[in-house]
Design a protein around this motif. Structure first.
Motif, PDB file in Angstrom:
ATOM      1  N   UNK A 243    -126.153 -13.980  24.109  1.00  0.00           N
ATOM      2  CA  UNK A 243    -124.982 -13.608  23.320  1.00  0.00           C
ATOM      3  C   UNK A 243    -125.148 -14.150  21.895  1.00  0.00           C
ATOM      4  N   UNK A 244    -124.497 -13.552  20.917  1.00  0.00           N
ATOM      5  CA  UNK A 244    -124.527 -14.082  19.546  1.00  0.00           C
ATOM      6  C   UNK A 244    -123.490 -15.201  19.364  1.00  0.00           C
ATOM      7  N   UNK A 245    -123.910 -16.442  19.582  1.00  0.00           N
ATOM      8  CA  UNK A 245    -122.991 -17.593  19.511  1.00  0.00           C
ATOM      9  C   UNK A 245    -123.120 -18.397  18.225  1.00  0.00           C
ATOM     10  N   UNK A 246    -124.274 -18.317  17.555  1.00  0.00           N
ATOM     11  CA  UNK A 246    -124.510 -19.114  16.347  1.00  0.00           C
ATOM     12  C   UNK A 246    -124.275 -18.218  15.127  1.00  0.00           C
ATOM     13  N   UNK A 247    -123.351 -18.643  14.279  1.00  0.00           N
ATOM     14  CA  UNK A 247    -122.804 -17.749  13.263  1.00  0.00           C
ATOM     15  C   UNK A 247    -123.022 -18.269  11.841  1.00  0.00           C
ATOM     16  N   UNK A 248    -123.137 -17.315  10.924  1.00  0.00           N
ATOM     17  CA  UNK A 248    -123.103 -17.615   9.492  1.00  0.00           C
ATOM     18  C   UNK A 248    -122.262 -16.523   8.836  1.00  0.00           C
ATOM     19  N   UNK A 249    -121.113 -16.902   8.315  1.00  0.00           N
ATOM     20  CA  UNK A 249    -120.225 -15.978   7.620  1.00  0.00           C
ATOM     21  C   UNK A 249    -120.200 -16.331   6.128  1.00  0.00           C
ATOM     22  N   UNK A 250    -119.899 -15.355   5.297  1.00  0.00           N
ATOM     23  CA  UNK A 250    -119.846 -15.622   3.855  1.00  0.00           C
ATOM     24  C   UNK A 250    -118.737 -14.814   3.200  1.00  0.00           C
TER      25      UNK A 250
END
Length: 353
Positions: free
Chosen positions: A286-293
């Motif tokens: 699953x996509x658990x590690x995130x980087x938002x901007x």
């Protein structure tokens, strides 16, 4: 016999898709948000098996096939934005990497893992400006401090409860603070990073508790921390990056709410899943590690890096500050209902309250 097995498996699968509609914080209602891609594959297999082994004959068979078809369509709708066919929230950088770029590396190392040398090699090859490592205690700090000469600006909270954090930066940090937003033993980091161009960027690093029985049976604390950071990001007068292991999938209700409240962008949308967990089991990722901007960034690159014996893959994302991109990016917007729900979650009672 086979007919009955396929029937009950179909009903179970449909129920697991319906359960997340119940907006309750107890883990059983939240955990089924995670495996949507897996459920879609299972859904397709069930339809194929039903048609092969027990072609619908009675009304109930047709109803089940119809429900499975609707279920598949709904699951496709949910994950489609994270495929290459979905629209991109953040545009590709129009300029070559320059003094406005900020390349970040994040890794949940798995506290008991001892393969620190693999991370050192990855950091060297990725060559990020900022390194964030979570699930780090004193042993991990001792191992990673060898990069201190190249990354002299640091904020470190080594803790043995799997919520330690290490932040290393080759760029200057200002007003760095360790926060305990929800629980007194779960830290987060807030700091300003100065780009080579002189532009300041607000950086938030977090790693909230997952809603699982062995950690916390409810998602209340996780949701509260995520949404508190969303409000802080929205109120920031600087460009913003939020990064870390959020213990929530990219397509969950809470993560979508985070995007709407914060107005931040997810570089995975329109580019792929970039599943970072579980590195050990290919069928449970699953996509658990995130980087938002914030909307004043464009994307130079996003990569999922090789496993280093952790249960998480590291991620490396290269963002470029560019205010002109703001008009091109697709910023999420919160409705009045979204704002009310977020406020309710932020004000919810927690075990440390």
């Amino acid at each position: 016999m086979i007919h009955d097995i396929l029937f009950y498996l179909s009903i179970f699968l449909i129920i697991t898709t319906i359960i997340p509609f119940i907006r309750h914080d107890f883990w059983i209602f939240r955990v089924f948000e995670f495996p949507r891609l897996q459920k879609l594959v299972f859904n397709a297999v069930l339809i194929a098996l039903i048609l092969f082994f027990s072609f619908p004959e009675i009304l109930m068979d047709y109803i089940v096939i119809g429900l499975l078809s609707l279920n598949a369509a709904y699951l496709i709708y949910l994950i489609f934005p994270f495929t290459r066919f979905g629209s991109k929230q953040i545009v590709k950088a129009m300029n070559a990497p320059n003094e406005n770029n900020l390349k970040v590396f994040i890794a949940n190392v798995y506290q008991e893992n001892r393969n620190s040398s693999a991370y050192l090699k990855l950091i060297s090859s990725c060559n990020p400006d900022v390194v964030l490592m979570v699930e780090t205690h004193e042993w991990w700090q001792e191992q990673m401090d060898v990069i201190g000469k190249e990354y002299p600006h640091q904020l470190k909270i080594p803790i043995s409860n799997t919520y330690g954090m290490l932040l290393y930066s080759r760029l200057e940090l200002f007003d760095g603070e360790v926060k305990y937003l929800v629980k007194e033993d779960i830290p987060s980091i807030e700091t300003l990073v100065k780009l080579p161009s002189g532009q300041l960027v607000k950086l938030f690093c977090l790693h909230p508790e997952p809603p699982v029985p062995q950690e916390n049976p409810k998602s209340t604390e996780r949701d509260k921390e995520i949404l508190l950071v969303a409000e802080k990001a929205k109120a920031s007068k600087y460009p913003v990056i939020v990064m870390g292991d959020l213990n929530d999938v990219a397509w969950s209700y809470t993560t979508e709410l985070f995007g709407k409240i914060s107005g931040l962008l997810d570089p995975r949308r329109g580019r792929g899943f970039f599943n970072s967990f579980n590195a050990k089991y290919f069928f449970l990722r699953f996509p658990l590690d995130h980087i938002f901007c914030s909307t004043d960034f464009s994307l130079s690159s996003i990569k999922r890096l090789p496993s280093c014996n952790s249960d998480h893959f590291p991620m490396c994302v290269d963002l470029q500050f560019n205010p002109k991109a703001e008009k091109l990016n697709d910023a999420p917007v919160a409705s009045e209902a979204d704002l009310e729900i977020a406020e309710e979650k932020i004000n919810a009672e927690t075990t440390d309250s």
